[in-house]
Design a protein around this motif. Sequence first.
Motif, PDB file in Angstrom:
ATOM      1  N   ILE A  54       0.843  -1.205   0.000  1.00 36.44           N
ATOM      2  CA  ILE A  54       0.000   0.000   0.000  1.00 36.44           C
ATOM      3  C   ILE A  54       0.876   1.252   0.000  1.00 36.44           C
ATOM      4  N   GLU A  55       1.940   1.239   0.789  1.00 39.79           N
ATOM      5  CA  GLU A  55       2.846   2.397   0.837  1.00 39.79           C
ATOM      6  C   GLU A  55       3.473   2.645  -0.533  1.00 39.79           C
ATOM      7  N   LYS A  58       0.838   4.116  -2.709  1.00 36.33           N
ATOM      8  CA  LYS A  58       0.596   5.516  -2.306  1.00 36.33           C
ATOM      9  C   LYS A  58       1.688   6.418  -2.871  1.00 36.33           C
ATOM     10  N   GLU A  59       2.944   6.011  -2.725  1.00 38.77           N
ATOM     11  CA  GLU A  59       4.069   6.797  -3.236  1.00 38.77           C
ATOM     12  C   GLU A  59       3.946   7.031  -4.737  1.00 38.77           C
ATOM     13  N   VAL A  63      -2.983   4.895  -4.972  1.00 40.72           N
ATOM     14  CA  VAL A  63      -3.980   4.751  -3.899  1.00 40.72           C
ATOM     15  C   VAL A  63      -3.776   5.880  -2.898  1.00 40.72           C
ATOM     16  N   GLU A  64      -4.818   6.107  -2.113  1.00 40.49           N
ATOM     17  CA  GLU A  64      -4.756   7.139  -1.077  1.00 40.49           C
ATOM     18  C   GLU A  64      -5.715   6.763   0.039  1.00 40.49           C
ATOM     19  N   VAL A  65      -5.517   7.391   1.188  1.00 43.48           N
ATOM     20  CA  VAL A  65      -6.450   7.201   2.297  1.00 43.48           C
ATOM     21  C   VAL A  65      -7.711   7.970   1.935  1.00 43.48           C
ATOM     22  N   TYR A  79      -8.481   2.653   2.390  1.00 43.26           N
ATOM     23  CA  TYR A  79      -7.744   3.038   1.187  1.00 43.26           C
ATOM     24  C   TYR A  79      -8.604   2.844  -0.048  1.00 43.26           C
ATOM     25  N   ARG A  81      -8.513   3.715  -4.634  1.00 44.71           N
ATOM     26  CA  ARG A  81      -7.725   4.088  -5.812  1.00 44.71           C
ATOM     27  C   ARG A  81      -7.864   5.578  -6.092  1.00 44.71           C
ATOM     28  N   THR A  82      -6.869   6.134  -6.767  1.00 44.50           N
ATOM     29  CA  THR A  82      -6.924   7.543  -7.148  1.00 44.50           C
ATOM     30  C   THR A  82      -7.651   7.733  -8.477  1.00 44.50           C
TER      31      THR A  82
END
Length: 193
Positions: A54-55, A58-59, A63-65, A79, A81-82
Motif C-alpha cells: 500500500i505504501e 501511495k508513493e 492509492v490514497e487514504v 484506502y 484508488r486515485t
Amino acid sequence: MKKKVKLITDPEVIKLMLEDTRRQILKLLRNKEMTISQLSEILGKTPQTIYHHIEKLKEAGLVEVKRTEMKGNLVEKYYGRTADVFYINLYLGDEELRYLARSRLKTKLDVFKALGYEFDEEELLNIMDRLLEKEHSYTAKISAEIEEKEEALKEFSNEDIIHAIDWLTMAELGRDEEAIELLRKLGEILKKE
C-alpha cells in the motif's frame, strides 16, 4: 476526488503496478474502499506485507487514504484508488516493459496453435507487437485527452468512457495506413484454409 481515468506513463510506476500482489490490491480497491486488515484477510498475506505494498502504491499516486474510522481506540484507514481506470503503455521505450509486452504476446501464439492455426512465429509476433504498440500509443493519447476533459464527462459511467476510448482508438487505427496494412497481414496469417 477520484478521477475516472489516469494515464500512467512512468515506466517505474508501471513495473510497480504489474507486481502480482499490487495488481490484486488495485483490483480489490476498484469498487470499494478497504483497510489493511481487510486486504490482508482476502489476499492471505500479513498486514505488514499489505502495508508495504500500500505504501508503494501511495508513493506512486495510485492509492490514497479515503477516510478514517475509530474502532475502539484504534484509527482504521480506508484506502481507495486515485482513479477508476489506469491506462498503462508497455511501449514507452523501457527495455524491460518491451520484453514484457512481447512475452505476453507469445502466449497468444500458443493459443492460436492450440486452435489449429499454422504460421511463422516471428513474423506473426512482429506484426502483433507493432499493432499493439500503435494501439497503446493511440490509447495513451486519447486517455490524456479524457483526463483533461474529465469535468465534461462526469455524467458518463466508467464503462461508457472505457468503451469510448476503445472506439476512438479503433478510429485512429483506421486512419493509420501502416496499421491497416498490418491488420490485413494479420488476417492473411490467421486464416484457416
